[in-house]
Design a protein around this motif. Structure first.
Motif, PDB file in Angstrom:
ATOM      1  N   PRO A  31      38.087  46.606  79.552  1.00 25.69           N
ATOM      2  CA  PRO A  31      37.585  46.737  78.183  1.00 25.69           C
ATOM      3  C   PRO A  31      36.059  46.830  78.175  1.00 25.69           C
ATOM      4  CG  PRO A  31      38.937  44.748  78.467  1.00 25.69           C
ATOM      5  CD  PRO A  31      38.667  45.282  79.818  1.00 25.69           C
ATOM      6  N   ALA A  32      35.497  47.460  77.138  1.00 25.60           N
ATOM      7  CA  ALA A  32      34.038  47.499  77.009  1.00 25.60           C
ATOM      8  C   ALA A  32      33.530  46.141  76.532  1.00 25.60           C
ATOM      9  CB  ALA A  32      33.635  48.594  76.027  1.00 25.60           C
ATOM     10  N   LEU A  33      34.324  45.516  75.655  1.00 24.18           N
ATOM     11  CA  LEU A  33      33.945  44.219  75.080  1.00 24.18           C
ATOM     12  C   LEU A  33      35.148  43.298  75.058  1.00 24.18           C
ATOM     13  CD1 LEU A  33      32.046  45.478  71.895  1.00 24.18           C
ATOM     14  CD2 LEU A  33      31.005  44.102  73.718  1.00 24.18           C
ATOM     15  N   ILE A  34      34.908  42.031  75.371  1.00 23.30           N
ATOM     16  CA  ILE A  34      35.972  41.029  75.219  1.00 23.30           C
ATOM     17  C   ILE A  34      35.438  39.943  74.296  1.00 23.30           C
ATOM     18  CG2 ILE A  34      37.450  39.331  76.374  1.00 23.30           C
ATOM     19  CD1 ILE A  34      37.201  41.004  78.950  1.00 23.30           C
ATOM     20  N   VAL A  35      36.126  39.729  73.177  1.00 18.27           N
ATOM     21  CA  VAL A  35      35.723  38.632  72.287  1.00 18.27           C
ATOM     22  C   VAL A  35      36.660  37.466  72.554  1.00 18.27           C
ATOM     23  CG1 VAL A  35      35.363  37.871  69.923  1.00 18.27           C
ATOM     24  CG2 VAL A  35      34.883  40.241  70.542  1.00 18.27           C
ATOM     25  N   ARG A  36      36.121  36.423  73.164  1.00 16.15           N
ATOM     26  CA  ARG A  36      36.936  35.213  73.418  1.00 16.15           C
ATOM     27  C   ARG A  36      36.823  34.333  72.177  1.00 16.15           C
ATOM     28  NH1 ARG A  36      37.263  33.350  79.581  1.00 16.15           N
ATOM     29  NH2 ARG A  36      39.429  33.961  79.229  1.00 16.15           N
ATOM     30  N   CYS A  37      37.860  34.343  71.385  1.00 18.75           N
ATOM     31  CA  CYS A  37      37.794  33.740  70.052  1.00 18.75           C
ATOM     32  C   CYS A  37      37.944  32.226  70.098  1.00 18.75           C
ATOM     33  CB  CYS A  37      38.893  34.324  69.177  1.00 18.75           C
ATOM     34  SG  CYS A  37      38.743  36.108  68.986  1.00 18.75           S
ATOM     35  N   ALA A  38      37.119  31.547  69.293  1.00 18.97           N
ATOM     36  CA  ALA A  38      37.221  30.092  69.184  1.00 18.97           C
ATOM     37  C   ALA A  38      38.060  29.691  67.971  1.00 18.97           C
ATOM     38  CB  ALA A  38      35.822  29.487  69.075  1.00 18.97           C
ATOM     39  N   GLY A  39      38.284  30.607  67.050  1.00 21.66           N
ATOM     40  CA  GLY A  39      39.054  30.272  65.851  1.00 21.66           C
ATOM     41  C   GLY A  39      39.317  31.518  65.024  1.00 21.66           C
ATOM     42  N   LYS A  49      27.532  39.295  68.901  1.00 21.92           N
ATOM     43  CA  LYS A  49      27.417  38.027  69.651  1.00 21.92           C
ATOM     44  C   LYS A  49      26.963  36.892  68.745  1.00 21.92           C
ATOM     45  CE  LYS A  49      26.664  39.670  74.344  1.00 21.92           C
ATOM     46  NZ  LYS A  49      25.728  39.957  75.417  1.00 21.92           N
ATOM     47  N   GLN A  50      25.991  37.195  67.893  1.00 17.86           N
ATOM     48  CA  GLN A  50      25.451  36.157  66.999  1.00 17.86           C
ATOM     49  C   GLN A  50      26.506  35.680  65.999  1.00 17.86           C
ATOM     50  OE1 GLN A  50      22.629  34.697  67.401  1.00 17.86           O
ATOM     51  NE2 GLN A  50      21.997  36.071  69.044  1.00 17.86           N
ATOM     52  N   SER A  51      27.440  36.556  65.666  1.00 23.02           N
ATOM     53  CA  SER A  51      28.409  36.202  64.618  1.00 23.02           C
ATOM     54  C   SER A  51      29.611  35.429  65.164  1.00 23.02           C
ATOM     55  CB  SER A  51      28.896  37.475  63.918  1.00 23.02           C
ATOM     56  OG  SER A  51      29.777  38.196  64.761  1.00 23.02           O
ATOM     57  N   ILE A  52      29.772  35.393  66.474  1.00 22.45           N
ATOM     58  CA  ILE A  52      30.985  34.818  67.082  1.00 22.45           C
ATOM     59  C   ILE A  52      30.713  33.396  67.581  1.00 22.45           C
ATOM     60  CG2 ILE A  52      32.547  35.086  69.080  1.00 22.45           C
ATOM     61  CD1 ILE A  52      33.155  37.153  66.914  1.00 22.45           C
ATOM     62  N   ARG A  53      31.637  32.451  67.247  1.00 24.64           N
ATOM     63  CA  ARG A  53      31.486  31.068  67.740  1.00 24.64           C
ATOM     64  C   ARG A  53      31.911  30.970  69.204  1.00 24.64           C
ATOM     65  NH1 ARG A  53      34.874  26.293  67.121  1.00 24.64           N
ATOM     66  NH2 ARG A  53      36.324  27.400  65.769  1.00 24.64           N
ATOM     67  N   GLY A  54      32.908  31.778  69.590  1.00 22.52           N
ATOM     68  CA  GLY A  54      33.319  31.809  70.999  1.00 22.52           C
ATOM     69  C   GLY A  54      32.337  32.634  71.815  1.00 22.52           C
TER      70      GLY A  54
END
Ligand SMILES: Cc1cc2nc3c(=O)[nH]c(=O)nc-3n(C[C@H](O)[C@H](O)[C@H](O)COP(=O)(O)OP(=O)(O)OC[C@H]3O[C@@H](n4cnc5c(N)ncnc54)[C@H](O)[C@@H]3O)c2cc1C
Length: 474
Positions: free
Chosen positions: A55-63, A25-30
Motif C-alpha cells: 500500500p502507499a499509505l497504511i492508517v493504523r487506527c486507534a478508534g 498524519k496530524q488528524s490521526i490519533r493512531g
C-alpha cells in the motif's frame, strides 16, 4: 520529501503531495505509515504468504474517529481502499497495491456485560483474544476454529465454529454494530437502527462500510468441554465416514464432529509408525454436560479400529487453539471450498481419492458440520443465504516452497472439480480466493439483488471494493 505515488479506485495512477500526507498524519490519533516507516512491512504482512502487496499509505487506527478520517481521506482522493481486521482472509483483500490500507488491528478492546450477557468488541480483536476475555466469565459465542483469525472479517462473512450447531452463526449472535459508511459517517446498525444495513453486514462481507465495534450476545459455555480427536487410517475412511454421516444425525446439537484428511503430523499422541501416513481425523466437541457427552460420543469412539483416541475434558479456550499449530501464518495457501447438504457416497470417494495423493505434508482437506443452529434460520433473514447447507468443505492447500505452486494449486482445483457434482453450488465468502470472481453471485445467491440495492445506498461509488464485491445496483 517527494510526492507519494498512489492508485485510485478506478485503477489510475495519481500522486499526493507531502503537505496532504502531513495533514492526514496530524488528524490521526493512531499512526500513518508509508513505505519508509519502520512498521510498514509488519503492517502489510498477512496470514497467507502468497499475498505480497504494497500500500502507499497504511492508517493504523486507534478508534472510530481515525477510521472516519481515513475513509474521508480515501474518498476525497479517490484512493483504492483495503480494510484489515485480523489479516486472515485467504483472498488477501486486507492489503492493496498503491492504495490506502485501513488497519484496524490496534483496536483491541473487549467489554463484557455479565448481567446482559453481551460483549462489545473492537475489530482488531482475534478469536483467541475474544475467547480468553469471554471465558473469564464462563461465556462464549460461536466463532471459528483458529485463534489468530480476526473477529471482524469472520463475522462479516457469517462465521461458524464448534458452537454453531447449537448457537448458530456468529452473525446470528450479533446484536448491533457501529459502521463507518463510505460517506465517512458513523452509524449504528441493529434490528431498529438502519435495519437494512444490519441485514447486509450479516454475511455481505466488508461491502457496506468499516465496522468499528461489534455487539455480541453471549452464552454460558464450559469452562470445560468434552473434546479431542479420533484418528483412523485413510484405508478405513470410507467405512468411518459412512458411519459418521448417519451417526451425527442421531446426536444432540451440543455434539459437533468435523473431519480432516491429511498426512499424520509428528505429534506425540500419534504412534510414530503413523507419522507421514494418510489419516482421517474426527475432531469432536461436546459443549454441554461432560458425562452426557461421553455417552453421546461412545458409538463413534467404538467404531472400527482407531489409531488414536484422545477425547477428554479440556478447557474450551484450549480446544479453541488446538488446531493452531497446523494453521500457522506465513505459509503459501490456496483454498477451494464447496457447500453440501449431505455427505454422499460420491463425495466420500472423491475426497479419499485425492487424500491418496496430497501434494504437500501440510495440505489438508477439512470438512465442517454446521447443523441445525445455522439451517433453522430463514435464507432471507440475513445476507448469509446458504442456510440449507449443513456442511462446508474447505481444501486447505498449504506449502512453503514457491516452486510447488503449480502442483499444489493444480491438485486443489482437481479436487474442487471432482467434488462439485455433489455440492449445492453455493459458496462461503470467507473461504473464497480472489480469482473466484465467477462465484461471487453464487456466494450471495438469491440475496444478491437486495445486496446490490443496499450497496448503491451505502457505497454508490464502490469505495469498499476489495472484498467479494457486490456491484452497486438498482
Ligand atoms: C486458518 C484459518 C481458519 C479459519 N477458520 C474459520 C472458521 O472456523 N470459521 C469461519 O467462519 N471462518 C474461518 N476462516 C475464514 C475467516 O472467517 C476469514 O478469513 C475472515 O475473513 C478473516 O477475518 P480477518 O478479520 O482475520 O481477515 P481480514 O483479511 O483482515 O479481513 C477480511 C476482509 O473482511 C473485511 N473486513 C475486515 N474487517 C472489517 C471491518 N472491521 N469492517 C469492514 N470490513 C472488514 C475486508 O473486506 C477484508 O478484506 C478461517 C481462516 C483461516 C485463515
Amino acid at each position: 520529501m517527494q510526492d507519494l505515488q498512489v492508485k485510485t479506485y478506478t485503477g489510475n495512477d495519481a500522486s499526493l503531495n507531502p503537505e496532504t500526507i502531513e495533514k492526514l498524519k496530524q488528524s490521526i490519533r493512531g499512526k500513518v505509515l508509508t513505505p519508509e516507516s519502520e512498521q510498514y512491512n509488519e503492517a502489510r504482512t498477512i496470514w497467507n504468504a502468497m499475498i505480497d502487496k504494497r500500500p502507499a499509505l497504511i492508517v493504523r487506527c486507534a478508534g472510530a474517529a481515525d477510521v472516519m478520517r481515513a475513509v474521508r481521506f480515501a474518498a476525497e482522493h479517490k484512493l483504492l481502499v483495503a480494510v484489515r481486521g485480523g489479516g486472515h482472509n485467504i483472498a488477501g483483500n486486507a492489503v492493496c497495491d498503491g492504495g490506502l490500507m485501513i488497519d484496524l488491528s490496534p483496536m483491541k478492546s473487549v467489554r463484557i456485560d455479565t448481567k446482559g450477557m453481551t460483549a462489545r468488541v473492537e475489530p482488531g480483536v482475534t478469536l483467541g483474544e475474544f475467547d480468553r476475555d469471554t471465558q473469564a466469565f464462563g461465556l462464549a459465542t460461536p466463532v471459528g476454529i483458529n485463534s489468530t483469525t480476526g473477529i471482524a472479517g469472520l463475522t462479516l462473512g457469517g462465521g461458524f465454529g464448534w458452537l454453531s450447531r447449537k448457537l448458530g452463526l456468529t452473525i446470528d449472535n450479533l446484536i448491533s454494530a457501529d459502521v463507518v459508511t463510505a460517506a465517512g459517517e458513523l452509524v449504528t446498525a441493529s434490528e431498529t437502527d438502519h435495519p437494512d444495513l444490519f441485514w447486509g453486514i450479516r454475511g455481505g462481507g466488508g461491502n457496506f462500510g468499516v465496522v468499528t465495534s461489534f455487539e455480541f450476545r453471549l452464552h454460558k459455555v464450559g469452562p470445560e468441554v468434552l473434546a479431542g480427536f479420533i484418528v483412523h487410517p485413510l484405508d478405513a475412511a470410507g467405512d468411518v465416514l459412512r458411519f459418521y454421516r448417519d451417526f451425527v444425525k442421531t446426536t444432540p446439537q451440543e455434539f459437533v464432529c468435523w473431519f480432516v484428511l491429511r498426512l499424520a503430523p509428528p505429534l506425540p499422541f500419534l504412534p510414530a509408525e503413523w507419522h507421514g501416513k494418510a489419516i482421517l481425523i474426527l475432531a469432536v466437541c461436546y459443549a454441554g454436560d461432560l458425562k452426557e457427552g461421553e455417552r453421546v460420543a461412545k458409538p463413534l469412539r467404538s467404531f472400527g479400529k482407531p489409531v488414536a483416541d484422545i477425547i477428554g475434558p479440556m478447557p474450551f479456550t484450549a480446544w479453541q487453539t488446538v488446531l493452531d499449530p497446523l494453521l500457522t501464518p506465513g505459509m503459501r495457501n490456496y483454498w477451494k471450498s464447496h457447500d453440501f447438504k449431505e455427505v454422499s457416497d460420491g463425495l466420500i470417494d472423491a475426497l479419499i481419492a485425492h487424500a491418496r495423493r496430497f501434494p504437500d505434508p501440510q495440505t489438508e482437506i477439512a470438512f465442517a458440520l454446521l447443523g441445525e443452529g445455522v439451517t433453522k434460520v430463514a435464507k432471507e433473514a440475513t445476507a448469509y443465504t446458504h442456510r440449507d447447507a449443513g456442511f462446508v468443505l474447505n481444501v486447505h492447500t498449504r506449502w512453503d516452497n514457491p516452486s510447488n505452486d503449480a502442483k499444489c494449486i493444480g491438485w486443489a482445483r482437481e479436487l474442487f472439480q471432482a467434488t462439485a457434482p455433489f455440492a449445492t453450488g453455493g459458496a462461503y465468502v470467507n473461504f473464497m480466493t480472489q480469482e473466484e470472481q465467477d462465484r461471487v453471485r453464487s456466494a450471495y445467491g438469491s440475496n444478491y439483488r437486495r445486496l446490490a440495492t443496499l450497496k448503491k445506498k451505502y457505497d454508490p461509488k464502490n469505495l469498499f471494493r476489495l472484498n467479494q464485491n457486490i456491484q452497486p445496483g438498482e
